[in-house]
Write a protein that holds these residues in place. Structure first.
Motif, PDB file in Angstrom:
ATOM      1  N   UNK A  98     -14.785  44.617  72.090  1.00 48.89           N
ATOM      2  CA  UNK A  98     -16.209  44.891  72.311  1.00 48.89           C
ATOM      3  C   UNK A  98     -16.387  46.145  73.149  1.00 48.89           C
ATOM      4  N   UNK A  99     -15.594  46.286  74.182  1.00 46.21           N
ATOM      5  CA  UNK A  99     -15.715  47.477  75.010  1.00 46.21           C
ATOM      6  C   UNK A  99     -15.271  48.730  74.259  1.00 46.21           C
ATOM      7  N   UNK A 100     -14.321  48.586  73.333  1.00 48.19           N
ATOM      8  CA  UNK A 100     -13.919  49.717  72.503  1.00 48.19           C
ATOM      9  C   UNK A 100     -15.053  50.143  71.589  1.00 48.19           C
ATOM     10  N   UNK A 101     -15.757  49.190  71.035  1.00 43.79           N
ATOM     11  CA  UNK A 101     -16.906  49.512  70.182  1.00 43.79           C
ATOM     12  C   UNK A 101     -17.996  50.209  70.985  1.00 43.79           C
ATOM     13  N   UNK A 102     -18.213  49.759  72.205  1.00 48.54           N
ATOM     14  CA  UNK A 102     -19.210  50.405  73.064  1.00 48.54           C
ATOM     15  C   UNK A 102     -18.786  51.835  73.374  1.00 48.54           C
ATOM     16  N   UNK A 103     -17.494  52.042  73.632  1.00 48.33           N
ATOM     17  CA  UNK A 103     -16.996  53.378  73.914  1.00 48.33           C
ATOM     18  C   UNK A 103     -17.161  54.298  72.711  1.00 48.33           C
ATOM     19  N   UNK A 104     -16.859  53.805  71.509  1.00 48.26           N
ATOM     20  CA  UNK A 104     -17.046  54.631  70.306  1.00 48.26           C
ATOM     21  C   UNK A 104     -18.525  54.922  70.055  1.00 48.26           C
ATOM     22  N   UNK A 105     -19.387  53.994  70.398  1.00 50.60           N
ATOM     23  CA  UNK A 105     -20.826  54.249  70.284  1.00 50.60           C
ATOM     24  C   UNK A 105     -21.248  55.340  71.252  1.00 50.60           C
ATOM     25  N   UNK A 106     -20.723  55.301  72.466  1.00 52.76           N
ATOM     26  CA  UNK A 106     -21.030  56.344  73.439  1.00 52.76           C
ATOM     27  C   UNK A 106     -20.496  57.706  72.995  1.00 52.76           C
ATOM     28  N   UNK A 107     -19.316  57.730  72.366  1.00 52.79           N
ATOM     29  CA  UNK A 107     -18.793  58.988  71.832  1.00 52.79           C
ATOM     30  C   UNK A 107     -19.697  59.548  70.733  1.00 52.79           C
ATOM     31  N   UNK A 108     -20.212  58.661  69.893  1.00 51.40           N
ATOM     32  CA  UNK A 108     -21.132  59.101  68.839  1.00 51.40           C
ATOM     33  C   UNK A 108     -22.431  59.633  69.427  1.00 51.40           C
ATOM     34  N   UNK A 109     -22.948  58.965  70.441  1.00 49.92           N
ATOM     35  CA  UNK A 109     -24.182  59.433  71.093  1.00 49.92           C
ATOM     36  C   UNK A 109     -23.937  60.783  71.765  1.00 49.92           C
ATOM     37  N   UNK A 110     -22.782  60.960  72.391  1.00 47.60           N
ATOM     38  CA  UNK A 110     -22.445  62.231  73.026  1.00 47.60           C
ATOM     39  C   UNK A 110     -22.346  63.355  71.996  1.00 47.60           C
ATOM     40  N   UNK A 111     -21.702  63.092  70.865  1.00 42.79           N
ATOM     41  CA  UNK A 111     -21.605  64.100  69.806  1.00 42.79           C
ATOM     42  C   UNK A 111     -22.983  64.435  69.251  1.00 42.79           C
ATOM     43  N   UNK A 112     -23.848  63.443  69.125  1.00 41.18           N
ATOM     44  CA  UNK A 112     -25.214  63.695  68.641  1.00 41.18           C
ATOM     45  C   UNK A 112     -25.997  64.535  69.650  1.00 41.18           C
ATOM     46  N   UNK A 113     -25.794  64.272  70.933  1.00 41.94           N
ATOM     47  CA  UNK A 113     -26.472  65.057  71.965  1.00 41.94           C
ATOM     48  C   UNK A 113     -25.985  66.505  71.957  1.00 41.94           C
ATOM     49  N   UNK A 114     -24.683  66.700  71.759  1.00 43.52           N
ATOM     50  CA  UNK A 114     -24.155  68.066  71.677  1.00 43.52           C
ATOM     51  C   UNK A 114     -24.740  68.783  70.464  1.00 43.52           C
ATOM     52  N   UNK A 115     -24.877  68.075  69.350  1.00 39.68           N
ATOM     53  CA  UNK A 115     -25.473  68.672  68.152  1.00 39.68           C
ATOM     54  C   UNK A 115     -26.928  69.061  68.394  1.00 39.68           C
ATOM     55  N   UNK A 116     -27.658  68.210  69.086  1.00 44.69           N
ATOM     56  CA  UNK A 116     -29.057  68.539  69.395  1.00 44.69           C
ATOM     57  C   UNK A 116     -29.148  69.744  70.316  1.00 44.69           C
ATOM     58  N   UNK A 117     -28.236  69.830  71.273  1.00 43.71           N
ATOM     59  CA  UNK A 117     -28.242  70.983  72.173  1.00 43.71           C
ATOM     60  C   UNK A 117     -27.883  72.269  71.446  1.00 43.71           C
ATOM     61  N   UNK A 118     -26.978  72.180  70.487  1.00 39.98           N
ATOM     62  CA  UNK A 118     -26.573  73.382  69.752  1.00 39.98           C
ATOM     63  C   UNK A 118     -27.689  73.920  68.857  1.00 39.98           C
TER      64      UNK A 118
END
Length: 104
Positions: free
Chosen positions: A12-32
């Motif tokens: 479960x914590x691994x899934x949460x971590x991968x979700x956070x990685x996806x949110x971080x990548x989406x935020x970087x895309x929005x910033x770019x």
């Protein structure tokens, strides 16, 4: 991060971590895609002018920001997730060696 949450299972914590990685990548895309980020890169990064001259896109730095940069970030995250999916194909339990790679 995974060891700090005692009430959660490792998967479960691994899934949460991968979700956070996806949110971080989406935020970087929005910033770019932001024009203020493009202006900040050209103003604050000292070697950006030299880098832009050597890129095939020309001197407008379209390769560093904008849709081209978003494509590169999304391609990198897609390759990461596809590699994880290929490594974890046919894993049946969390005690499998490959599952420990995923959860570790």
């Amino acid at each position: 991060l995974c060891c700090g949450c005692h009430g959660l299972r490792v998967s479960t914590s691994t899934r949460i971590l991968y979700t956070l990685l996806h949110v971080l990548a989406s935020a970087v895309c929005c910033l770019m895609m932001s024009r203020t980020v493009a202006q900040a890169i050209t103003e604050k990064v000292p070697f950006s002018v030299v880098l832009c001259q050597h890129l095939p896109g020309g001197t407008d730095c379209e390769q560093l920001v904008g849709s081209s940069a978003v494509y590169r970030v999304c391609f990198g995250t897609a390759c990461f997730h596809l590699a994880q999916a290929a490594l974890l194909l046919n894993v049946r339990s969390s005690s499998d060696r490959r599952a420990q790679l995923h959860n570790g």
